[in-house]
Design a protein around this motif. Sequence first.
Motif, PDB file in Angstrom:
ATOM      1  N   TRP A  23       0.866  -1.166   0.000  1.00 26.20           N
ATOM      2  CA  TRP A  23       0.000   0.000   0.000  1.00 26.20           C
ATOM      3  C   TRP A  23       0.905   1.220   0.000  1.00 26.20           C
ATOM      4  O   TRP A  23       1.778   1.350   0.851  1.00 26.20           O
ATOM      5  N   CYS A  25       1.089   5.075   0.754  1.00 27.87           N
ATOM      6  CA  CYS A  25       0.328   6.123   1.434  1.00 27.87           C
ATOM      7  C   CYS A  25       1.167   7.394   1.480  1.00 27.87           C
ATOM      8  O   CYS A  25       2.384   7.355   1.368  1.00 27.87           O
ATOM      9  N   ASN A  46      -9.004   2.069   5.750  1.00 34.18           N
ATOM     10  CA  ASN A  46      -9.731   3.074   4.981  1.00 34.18           C
ATOM     11  C   ASN A  46     -11.112   2.519   4.682  1.00 34.18           C
ATOM     12  O   ASN A  46     -11.498   1.485   5.218  1.00 34.18           O
TER      13      ASN A  46
END
Length: 61
Positions: A23, A25, A46
């Motif tokens: 991921w 971010c 999320n």
Amino acid sequence: MKKFSVIGSQYMNDKANGTSQQWICEAENIESVLKEIKQNNGWLVNECKAFKPTYIEEVME
């Protein structure tokens, strides 16, 4: 904003079947990422997934 690569397991159903995921971010610094994880009892969350991080590194562009 800096980008961070977070690697770990994403749990997708109630049977806790997970897959290894990456991921990307954005945050001001790594402390902000760690604070978010700590506030969620070790999870990044999320609206569509919960992510249990095991490794974090800054992405150099």
